[in-house]
Structure formats: C-alpha cells, structure tokens
Write a protein that holds these residues in place. Structure first.
Motif, PDB file in Angstrom:
ATOM      1  N   HIS A  53       0.842  -1.204   0.000  1.00  0.00           N
ATOM      2  CA  HIS A  53       0.000   0.000   0.000  1.00  0.00           C
ATOM      3  C   HIS A  53       0.875   1.253   0.000  1.00  0.00           C
ATOM      4  O   HIS A  53       0.788   2.093   0.901  1.00  0.00           O
ATOM      5  CB  HIS A  53      -0.926   0.013   1.221  1.00  0.00           C
ATOM      6  CG  HIS A  53      -2.021  -0.989   1.171  1.00  0.00           C
ATOM      7  ND1 HIS A  53      -1.838  -2.307   1.523  1.00  0.00           N
ATOM      8  CD2 HIS A  53      -3.333  -0.870   0.799  1.00  0.00           C
ATOM      9  CE1 HIS A  53      -2.983  -2.960   1.373  1.00  0.00           C
ATOM     10  NE2 HIS A  53      -3.901  -2.118   0.933  1.00  0.00           N
ATOM     11  N   VAL A  78      -4.842   0.598  -7.743  1.00  0.00           N
ATOM     12  CA  VAL A  78      -4.368  -0.073  -6.528  1.00  0.00           C
ATOM     13  C   VAL A  78      -4.145  -1.557  -6.811  1.00  0.00           C
ATOM     14  O   VAL A  78      -3.125  -2.136  -6.429  1.00  0.00           O
ATOM     15  CB  VAL A  78      -5.389   0.096  -5.378  1.00  0.00           C
ATOM     16  CG1 VAL A  78      -5.009  -0.809  -4.200  1.00  0.00           C
ATOM     17  CG2 VAL A  78      -5.452   1.545  -4.920  1.00  0.00           C
ATOM     18  N   VAL A  79      -5.102  -2.179  -7.508  1.00  0.00           N
ATOM     19  CA  VAL A  79      -4.991  -3.606  -7.827  1.00  0.00           C
ATOM     20  C   VAL A  79      -3.794  -3.855  -8.748  1.00  0.00           C
ATOM     21  O   VAL A  79      -3.034  -4.815  -8.549  1.00  0.00           O
ATOM     22  CB  VAL A  79      -6.290  -4.119  -8.502  1.00  0.00           C
ATOM     23  CG1 VAL A  79      -6.099  -5.543  -9.003  1.00  0.00           C
ATOM     24  CG2 VAL A  79      -7.451  -4.056  -7.512  1.00  0.00           C
ATOM     25  N   GLY A  86      -7.446   5.490  -8.398  1.00  0.00           N
ATOM     26  CA  GLY A  86      -8.615   4.745  -7.943  1.00  0.00           C
ATOM     27  C   GLY A  86      -8.253   3.319  -7.603  1.00  0.00           C
ATOM     28  O   GLY A  86      -7.082   2.919  -7.648  1.00  0.00           O
ATOM     29  N   SER A  87      -9.279   2.522  -7.273  1.00  0.00           N
ATOM     30  CA  SER A  87      -9.046   1.144  -6.835  1.00  0.00           C
ATOM     31  C   SER A  87      -8.434   0.282  -7.931  1.00  0.00           C
ATOM     32  O   SER A  87      -7.681  -0.656  -7.645  1.00  0.00           O
ATOM     33  CB  SER A  87     -10.351   0.518  -6.348  1.00  0.00           C
ATOM     34  OG  SER A  87     -11.331   0.523  -7.378  1.00  0.00           O
ATOM     35  N   LYS A 138     -19.433  -4.983  -9.893  1.00  0.00           N
ATOM     36  CA  LYS A 138     -19.141  -5.051  -8.450  1.00  0.00           C
ATOM     37  C   LYS A 138     -20.204  -5.825  -7.680  1.00  0.00           C
ATOM     38  O   LYS A 138     -20.652  -5.431  -6.599  1.00  0.00           O
ATOM     39  CB  LYS A 138     -18.983  -3.637  -7.871  1.00  0.00           C
ATOM     40  CG  LYS A 138     -17.849  -2.850  -8.519  1.00  0.00           C
ATOM     41  CD  LYS A 138     -17.567  -1.545  -7.817  1.00  0.00           C
ATOM     42  CE  LYS A 138     -16.504  -0.735  -8.563  1.00  0.00           C
ATOM     43  NZ  LYS A 138     -15.255  -1.483  -8.785  1.00  0.00           N
TER      44      LYS A 138
END
Length: 267
Positions: A99, A114-115, A110-111, A212
């Motif tokens: 992280h 992150v992935v 955004g997410s 989602k």
C-alpha cells in the motif's frame, strides 16, 4: 497494555494451556494437517454468519476462525517453523509494502490502479526472493469455488490490461455465449452444451466483477431465496394436508408467487 492486546494475550495463553503437558488430550493430538477441515468449516460458517446479518454469530465465528490461526501458529512454533508474532509481522510488513499510496508517496487514481500496483509489487517480491516469474493469473487456488476462481482470474488478467473496455461489452459477451448455448442445445451435443454452459458461467462471473456484484455471493443469495420460497410452498401445502409430490405444478406455482409477494411486503 491496550484492551485488544490483553485479549490477544489471553487467547494465546489459553492456547498454550491447551497444548502444554497436562492440557487437553484432543488439542494436543492435532497437527497442521488434521486442522485443515476445521479451518475450511470455520471459514464457511463465518461467511454464513455474515450473509445472515447476525452480529452475535458473526463475532463468534470470527473468534472461531482466529482460534484456528492461533492453533496453527502454536503447532508451527512447536515444530520450530514460526510463531504467532511472526505471522502478525509478516502480514503487517506485506500490507505496508503493498500500500505505497497509503504508507508511501505513491499517488493512485482509484481502486483499479491499486490492484495493478498490488500485482506488480507481488511480482517484484517474487523476483527479490529469487523465485521464477509467475503467470499474471497465477496464485489463484484451484480448490476455490469455481465462481470465485473465475472472478479472481479475470481480475488478475484485467490488472495487466487483458480486459473488456466496459461492462456493456461484457454483457454483450454474456448474450453471445447464451446464443451459442442455444445453438449447442439445438445441435443435441451434450459435450458442446457443457462447454457452452461453462463459457456462459465464466462470462457472467466476469460481468459480476465489472458491476461489483460478486458472482459467488449473488448465487448464494439466490439459493437462499429459493430455499426460503420452497419451504414456504411446503408449509402451505402441509396446511392443506398435502406434499409437493401429490400437488400440481399450478398449486406450487401459486404458492411460490405468494412467497415472493411476502418477501416484497417484508422489504
């Protein structure tokens, strides 16, 4: 010592008492392998508690799963492998390392980013450990439920750019697979039908990822509703002195609709 620290210390002390000489015969007989079924069982019971929305049961099942972690760590300590503190240190180090947008100076949009960063960092870790590069879709256990595995595989593929442009495109793929299934059914090929059903399920799982809605959770919800409605049908038939076996489809359909209306009223 904080309250969480006291609670964890108490649990570790109880585990030691159970495994030490003079402790519980059953607990002292267990091995890492013999505990595996209980680990799986507790994980599934926890999922059921979450889905049921039962707070007390949820808390209890989290404790049961935590105990399995403590139990495994205690046995590993006895075998000179690692202990509970090391387990905590490893996961803490990993979370900080993966992280960098939280614990470092990396910026993310955004997410999704992150992935992608997570997967890149995992690959770098393998290189640093001298391990051979792994497939971009590697690391997903084959023993996972198929819908969960499908979601994770497409997520990993998407993290390296192998993905659809948007959810509508995935929906189009679902429709395409449904048409191909219809063609296979018309052709009367059992093998091809099975193949196309698999393709359809995979496409639906991928769609769930895009919108989602976890496909495994979605299907479990549908199964719960089916069970609830069918139990309603059985109860109402029993009130009439009948069972599903000696009732008509029309009777059962009417009671099924009744069950659906009761659900809507409850909402």
């Amino acid at each position: 010592m904080s309250e969480p620290e006291k609670a964890v210390r108490r649990l570790l002390d109880i585990m030691d008492r159970l495994r030490d000489p003079g402790g519980c015969p059953w607990d002292r007989e267990q091995t890492l392998r013999t505990l595996t079924p209980y680990l799986l069982e507790e994980a599934h019971e926890l999922i059921e508690a979450i889905e049921a929305g039962d707070v007390a049961h949820h808390k209890e099942e989290l404790g049961d799963l935590l105990f399995q972690v403590v139990f495994q760590a205690r046995i590993a300590r006895e075998e000179g492998k690692f202990d509970f503190a090391q387990v905590c240190e490893v996961i803490s180090d990993k979370l900080i390392r993966r992280h960098p947008h939280v614990f470092g100076d990396v910026a993310v949009s955004g997410s999704g980013e992150v992935v992608r960063n997570w997967e890149r960092i995992k690959a770098e870790e393998r290189t640093q450990k001298g391990q051979a590069p792994r497939s971009a879709i590697g690391g997903v256990p084959a023993s996972l439920p198929a819908l969960v595995r499908a979601e994770r595989l497409t997520e990993k593929a998407g993290a390296v750019g192998f993905d659809w442009p948007d959810a509508k495109s995935v929906l189009g793929k679902v429709r395409e697979e449904l048409d191909e299934l219809a063609e296979a059914m018309d052709a009367g090929s059992r093998e091809r039908v099975e193949h196309e059903i698999g393709d359809l399920l995979f496409a639906v799982a991928n769609l769930g990822r895009w919108v989602k809605a976890h496909p495994e959770e979605a299907l479990r919800g549908t199964l719960r509703r089916f069970e609830s409605r069918f139990h309603h049908v059985e109860r109402r038939l029993a009130e009439r002195g009948k069972s599903p076996r000696d009732s008509t489809l029309a009777e059962m359909d009417a009671l099924w609709d009744e069950a659906k209306q009761r659900e809507k009223a409850a909402d």
